[in-house]
Design an enzyme around this catalytic site. Sequence first.
Site, PDB file in Angstrom:
ATOM      1  N   TYR A 118     -30.875  24.723  33.088  1.00  0.00           N
ATOM      2  CA  TYR A 118     -30.585  25.899  32.257  1.00  0.00           C
ATOM      3  C   TYR A 118     -31.491  27.040  32.711  1.00  0.00           C
ATOM      4  O   TYR A 118     -32.675  27.085  32.401  1.00  0.00           O
ATOM      5  CB  TYR A 118     -30.778  25.599  30.767  1.00  0.00           C
ATOM      6  N   HIS A 137     -28.843  14.252  34.231  1.00  0.00           N
ATOM      7  CA  HIS A 137     -27.816  15.207  33.768  1.00  0.00           C
ATOM      8  C   HIS A 137     -26.415  14.782  34.211  1.00  0.00           C
ATOM      9  O   HIS A 137     -25.454  14.865  33.435  1.00  0.00           O
ATOM     10  CB  HIS A 137     -28.167  16.589  34.326  1.00  0.00           C
TER      11      HIS A 137
HETATM   12  N1  LIG Z   1     -25.401  17.259  28.942  1.00  0.00           N
HETATM   13  C1  LIG Z   1     -24.611  18.252  29.273  1.00  0.00           C
HETATM   14  O1  LIG Z   1     -23.977  18.237  30.320  1.00  0.00           O
HETATM   15  C2  LIG Z   1     -24.476  19.426  28.352  1.00  0.00           C
HETATM   16  C3  LIG Z   1     -23.461  20.369  28.553  1.00  0.00           C
HETATM   17  C4  LIG Z   1     -23.385  21.429  27.667  1.00  0.00           C
HETATM   18  C5  LIG Z   1     -24.278  21.541  26.618  1.00  0.00           C
HETATM   19  N2  LIG Z   1     -25.269  20.623  26.469  1.00  0.00           N
HETATM   20  C6  LIG Z   1     -26.251  20.717  25.369  1.00  0.00           C
HETATM   21  O2  LIG Z   1     -25.559  20.745  24.141  1.00  0.00           O
HETATM   22  C7  LIG Z   1     -25.959  21.881  23.387  1.00  0.00           C
HETATM   23  C8  LIG Z   1     -24.820  22.353  22.513  1.00  0.00           C
HETATM   24  O3  LIG Z   1     -23.708  22.686  23.318  1.00  0.00           O
HETATM   25  P1  LIG Z   1     -22.903  24.013  23.100  1.00  0.00           P
HETATM   26  O4  LIG Z   1     -23.857  25.122  22.800  1.00  0.00           O
HETATM   27  O5  LIG Z   1     -21.966  24.142  24.215  1.00  0.00           O
HETATM   28  O6  LIG Z   1     -22.112  23.587  21.812  1.00  0.00           O
HETATM   29  P2  LIG Z   1     -21.433  24.085  20.510  1.00  0.00           P
HETATM   30  O7  LIG Z   1     -22.435  24.038  19.423  1.00  0.00           O
HETATM   31  O8  LIG Z   1     -20.200  23.280  20.419  1.00  0.00           O
HETATM   32  O9  LIG Z   1     -20.971  25.591  20.756  1.00  0.00           O
HETATM   33  C9  LIG Z   1     -21.827  26.679  20.816  1.00  0.00           C
HETATM   34  C10 LIG Z   1     -20.980  27.920  20.562  1.00  0.00           C
HETATM   35  O10 LIG Z   1     -20.595  27.932  19.180  1.00  0.00           O
HETATM   36  C11 LIG Z   1     -20.982  29.141  18.564  1.00  0.00           C
HETATM   37  N3  LIG Z   1     -21.387  28.786  17.190  1.00  0.00           N
HETATM   38  C12 LIG Z   1     -22.335  27.884  16.814  1.00  0.00           C
HETATM   39  N4  LIG Z   1     -22.384  27.781  15.476  1.00  0.00           N
HETATM   40  C13 LIG Z   1     -21.451  28.634  14.984  1.00  0.00           C
HETATM   41  C14 LIG Z   1     -21.015  28.975  13.686  1.00  0.00           C
HETATM   42  N5  LIG Z   1     -21.539  28.410  12.605  1.00  0.00           N
HETATM   43  N6  LIG Z   1     -20.022  29.903  13.551  1.00  0.00           N
HETATM   44  C15 LIG Z   1     -19.472  30.492  14.643  1.00  0.00           C
HETATM   45  N7  LIG Z   1     -19.833  30.196  15.914  1.00  0.00           N
HETATM   46  C16 LIG Z   1     -20.825  29.277  16.072  1.00  0.00           C
HETATM   47  C17 LIG Z   1     -22.088  29.699  19.412  1.00  0.00           C
HETATM   48  O11 LIG Z   1     -22.070  31.116  19.386  1.00  0.00           O
HETATM   49  P3  LIG Z   1     -23.348  31.999  18.932  1.00  0.00           P
HETATM   50  O12 LIG Z   1     -24.454  31.708  19.870  1.00  0.00           O
HETATM   51  O13 LIG Z   1     -22.810  33.392  19.043  1.00  0.00           O
HETATM   52  O14 LIG Z   1     -23.633  31.586  17.507  1.00  0.00           O
HETATM   53  C18 LIG Z   1     -21.689  29.220  20.811  1.00  0.00           C
HETATM   54  O15 LIG Z   1     -20.749  30.110  21.363  1.00  0.00           O
HETATM   55  C19 LIG Z   1     -26.413  22.893  24.458  1.00  0.00           C
HETATM   56  O16 LIG Z   1     -27.267  23.884  23.928  1.00  0.00           O
HETATM   57  C20 LIG Z   1     -27.097  21.988  25.432  1.00  0.00           C
HETATM   58  O17 LIG Z   1     -28.421  21.706  24.988  1.00  0.00           O
HETATM   59  C21 LIG Z   1     -25.364  19.570  27.310  1.00  0.00           C
END
Ligand SMILES: NC(=O)c1ccc[n+]([C@@H]2O[C@H](COP(=O)([O-])OP(=O)(O)OC[C@H]3O[C@@H](n4cnc5c(N)ncnc54)[C@H](OP(=O)(O)O)[C@@H]3O)[C@@H](O)[C@H]2O)c1
Length: 329
Positions: free
Chosen positions: A55, A125
């Site tokens: 990241y 990862h």
């Molecule tokens: N292992 C892997 O390969 C991998 C891949 C991807 C992610 N990850 C990890 O998983 C974590 C979470 O993944 P993600 O961020 O993709 O998942 P997510 O929580 O499914 O989606 C995040 C998105 O949702 C929005 N959001 C969150 N809460 C909200 C709410 N209450 N109302 C409206 N929009 C909302 C955020 O926008 P705003 O920021 O504008 O609120 C952002 O655009 C990452 O931070 C990372 O640590 C791991």
Amino acid sequence: MKHRNLGSLAVSEIGFGTMSFASAYGTAPDRAEAIRVIRGAHDLGVTLFDTAEAYGPWTNEELVGEALRPIRDQVIIATKFGFNIDQGTGQRGAGVNSRPEQVRQVVDNSLKRLGIETIDLLYQHRVDPSVPIEDVAGVVKELVLAGKVRHFGMSEAAASTIRRAHTVHPVTAVQSEYSLWTRDPEAEVLPLCAELGIGFVPWSPLGAGYLTGKIDAATPIDSTDFRAHSPRFTAEARAANQALVDLLKRIAAVKGATPAQVALAWLLARAPFIVPIFGTRRLDRIEENLGAASVTLAAADMEEIETAFRAMEIKGERLPPHVLQLSYR
Ligand SMILES: NC(=O)c1ccc[n+]([C@@H]2O[C@H](COP(=O)([O-])OP(=O)(O)OC[C@H]3O[C@@H](n4cnc5c(N)ncnc54)[C@H](OP(=O)(O)O)[C@@H]3O)[C@@H](O)[C@H]2O)c1
């Protein structure tokens, strides 16, 4: 907040992913605001924080390290190695790299960036097919014995690979995409986690924001936002998948909750060893999302959701093909 166990590691039942501070979703807040949001998550009860070498690369670990420094002894810090990042320049090369010497270097450098002495949970990862998983698990074991790492995790790995790794060093947690509209882990990985006592950490538990109901076919997506390149976020796919959001809104209305809370509560209700990590750049949304822990979905609610879901066909692959091909190996 209540706790759950990932293997032998106790964490808050919902964790916080910090990837979006590395601009994965377009513009990130400035550093001071990002630190305020991360610390705010802890104030609201989160103890599991997720980052990765990739990241940035590197900048997210530095940010998370700074944000968590005053509360280091109260939190669990998870990070990841495995993409092909040059350890001298931080430039990202093609593909993956879990060669033992790379893993050792990444861990030393991650420890420095995070400003900590031990990584609580270190994930691979993505699986590197050119390095036997036994060798990777062996290096992690060596790092555990050296006191640099506490727990071993794997991300987006195939069940057979997780099983092999687990024979060399216990896998504490598997982190893969899992949510109402991404069910891949249900076939083999979740049953394996149940069998071996491994925790499961769903990433993108809110479907990268879609399951919150705040995005529709007309929502503009900036070209710097990874969703601009995701088959599941074309305007056509967003329109076609609207029925799933409608379902979440219907259940949410009955429960006096929000769609995001229902999406997270659904994951919590699937199994006691599941700890979702959502991401957001906003403290108010952290508060909203953690409210999922108070939303109870009874067996009848789960049944209703499942029956409705089975009648839908989700349009669009979850990731672009060149990213997807790195998973389940
Ligand atoms: N292992 C892997 O390969 C991998 C891949 C991807 C992610 N990850 C990890 O998983 C974590 C979470 O993944 P993600 O961020 O993709 O998942 P997510 O929580 O499914 O989606 C995040 C998105 O949702 C929005 N959001 C969150 N809460 C909200 C709410 N209450 N109302 C409206 N929009 C909302 C955020 O926008 P705003 O920021 O504008 O609120 C952002 O655009 C990452 O931070 C990372 O640590 C791991």
